[in-house]
Design a protein around this motif. Structure first.
Motif, short mmCIF file in Angstrom:
data_model
loop_
_atom_site.label_atom_id
_atom_site.label_comp_id
_atom_site.label_asym_id
_atom_site.label_seq_id
_atom_site.Cartn_x
_atom_site.Cartn_y
_atom_site.Cartn_z
N GLU A 232 48.89 52.57 32.52
CA GLU A 232 49.66 53.77 31.90
C GLU A 232 50.02 53.31 30.75
OE1 GLU A 232 52.02 55.68 34.91
OE2 GLU A 232 50.19 56.47 35.91
N LEU A 233 50.90 51.80 30.90
CA LEU A 233 51.68 51.40 29.45
C LEU A 233 50.81 51.22 28.50
CD1 LEU A 233 54.62 49.82 31.65
CD2 LEU A 233 54.68 51.74 29.98
N ASP A 234 49.85 50.14 28.75
CA ASP A 234 48.80 49.49 27.76
C ASP A 234 47.43 49.31 28.28
OD1 ASP A 234 47.87 48.13 25.95
OD2 ASP A 234 49.51 46.73 25.65
N HIS A 235 46.81 50.57 28.27
CA HIS A 235 45.31 50.74 28.73
C HIS A 235 44.55 49.45 28.22
CE1 HIS A 235 41.15 52.73 29.63
NE2 HIS A 235 41.41 51.69 30.48
N GLY A 236 44.58 49.17 26.86
CA GLY A 236 43.96 47.94 26.43
C GLY A 236 44.02 46.54 26.85
N SER A 237 45.57 46.25 27.08
CA SER A 237 45.74 45.06 27.56
C SER A 237 45.49 44.74 28.89
CB SER A 237 47.19 44.65 27.31
OG SER A 237 47.85 44.79 26.07
N LEU A 238 45.46 45.86 29.72
CA LEU A 238 45.16 46.04 31.12
C LEU A 238 43.63 45.60 31.29
CD1 LEU A 238 45.78 47.66 34.27
CD2 LEU A 238 43.55 48.22 33.23
N ARG A 239 42.95 46.11 30.17
CA ARG A 239 41.49 45.75 30.37
C ARG A 239 40.86 44.31 30.06
NH1 ARG A 239 37.39 49.71 26.93
NH2 ARG A 239 38.04 51.14 28.83
N GLU A 243 39.32 41.70 32.59
CA GLU A 243 38.13 40.79 32.22
C GLU A 243 38.18 39.38 32.32
OE1 GLU A 243 37.00 42.38 28.46
OE2 GLU A 243 35.96 44.20 29.06
N ARG A 244 39.53 38.96 31.95
CA ARG A 244 39.72 37.65 32.12
C ARG A 244 39.92 37.18 33.30
NH1 ARG A 244 43.37 38.78 27.85
NH2 ARG A 244 45.20 38.71 29.35
N VAL A 273 30.68 43.76 36.24
CA VAL A 273 29.21 44.11 35.67
C VAL A 273 29.14 43.42 34.26
CG1 VAL A 273 27.75 46.02 34.62
CG2 VAL A 273 28.90 46.37 36.69
N HIS A 274 29.97 43.26 33.52
CA HIS A 274 29.85 42.81 32.31
C HIS A 274 30.13 41.07 32.44
CE1 HIS A 274 31.73 46.15 29.84
NE2 HIS A 274 30.39 46.49 30.20
N ALA A 275 30.70 40.69 33.26
CA ALA A 275 30.63 39.25 33.69
C ALA A 275 29.32 38.50 34.28
CB ALA A 275 31.77 38.87 34.72
N ALA A 276 28.71 39.54 35.02
CA ALA A 276 27.17 39.34 35.62
C ALA A 276 26.25 39.50 34.71
CB ALA A 276 27.20 40.01 36.84
N ASP A 277 26.44 39.82 33.62
CA ASP A 277 25.38 40.24 32.38
C ASP A 277 24.42 41.34 32.95
OD1 ASP A 277 24.47 39.78 29.85
OD2 ASP A 277 22.99 38.26 30.34
#
Length: 319
Positions: A232-239, A243-244, A273-277
């Motif tokens: 809720e505070l920072d969706h972009g940073s959470l994503r 991912e990392r 899904v992205h990490a597994a291409d």
């Protein structure tokens, strides 16, 4: 009249390597004198993965961890009911096979265990539906996907309503039902033998993974970046943080549970899904829409190149 509910069962295609040859385990049943993959019926309150692990140990003495799911079998029983059997692939090493052999003794259910090369196992099987399961595993083997590790997205169990809670949202505790859900889900998650447990630092998530901690002995690590507050505070940073975190688990081939909240679970599934291409799809979307205490297991190939080999979702079952 409504149709009777199908009989549910679970089992595994257990395999090992001996001198570079892959051997598959079949059981000879005492009463029927037929050869099949080991399996057994679901007990009240069990999840299907929990059932598979229990039945394999009871029938063969082998203590296994489940890999990627294989095709399920459906057929009609003599009494007219339908039976659905769920299977997973599971590799064991020579040490476990030797210990299991010392544990096993012929009994009223299983007369003998047979470790056979794939071609011979397909010929020995008494039922075509077992052959189909072996053939799917054979395809995985040829593709380099016989060995996998799990990334498991777990939604916290049922928590006290925010309208009935006087403290902060992060401090909300599980309800009695939630505590029961967490306990019911833990054996099903443990069936996949994760190596690490990461959890939101919210109380309801910490309480959800507590039964899993007791069962596996793995100490959960609380991470604020996978909490609902962070979302809720920072969706972009959470994503980016998720991912990392997921990319690291995939790179290290480390089976990992991530326990979080409804708005965060889709980010976890998408990161895997992205990490597994792999490609996002309606199926991966549905796998991220979890109810309380449900968990989605994403099976990643442990081969040279990560690949999403299988995906499944399970829910705790009331006894």
């Amino acid at each position: 009249m409504s149709a009777a509910a199908p009989v549910l069962a679970a089992g595994a295609l257990v395999w090992r390597r001996v001198d570079d040859e892959v051997l598959v385990l079949l059981v000879e049943r005492t009463q029927h004198r037929d050869f099949s993959l080991p399996k057994g019926k679901l007990d009240p309150g069990e999840t299907l993965p929990e059932c598979a692990v229990r039945e394999i140990e009871e029938e063969t003495g082998l203590r296994i961890a489940l890999g990627a799911p294989l095709p399920q079998s459906e057929y009609r029983l003599p009494d007219g009911r339908d039976k659905v059997v769920y299977y997973w692939q599971s590799k064991v090493d020579e040490a476990e096979a030797a210990v299991a052999a010392s544990r096993f003794a012929s009994n009223d259910e299983i007369l003998a265990l047979e470790w056979l090369p794939i071609a011979e196992a397909k010929q020995r099987c008494s039922y075509r539906h077992d052959v189909a399961v072996i053939e799917r595993f054979e395809e995985r083997l040829a593709a380099g996907h016989a060995e996998t590790f799990p990334i498991i997205a777990l939604r916290h169990a049922k928590a006290t309503s925010p309208f009935d809670w006087e403290g902060t949202d992060a401090s909300r505790a599980l309800t009695t039902r939630g505590e029961r859900q967490a306990k019911q889900a833990a054996p099903g998650i443990a069936a996949f033998a994760p190596a690490r447990i990461l959890t939101s630092d919210a109380t309801r998530c910490l309480q959800t993974v507590e039964p899993l901690r007791r069962l596996t002995g793995i100490e959960p690590k609380a991470r604020a970046e996978i909490s609902q507050d962070a979302h809720e505070l920072d969706h972009g940073s959470l994503r980016s943080a998720i991912e990392r975190r997921v990319a690291k688990a995939v790179r290290k081939r480390r089976g990992t549970v991530l326990c979080s909240h409804a708005p965060v679970i889709p980010e976890i599934v998408t990161a895997v899904v992205h990490a597994a291409d792999a490609l996002e799809s309606e199926r991966t979307h549905r796998a991220s829409m979890l109810h309380t205490a449900e968990f989605t297991v994403m099976h990643i190939s442990a081969g040279e190149t990560p690949a999403l080999v299988g995906l499944e979702t399970h829910a705790p079952r009331e006894p």
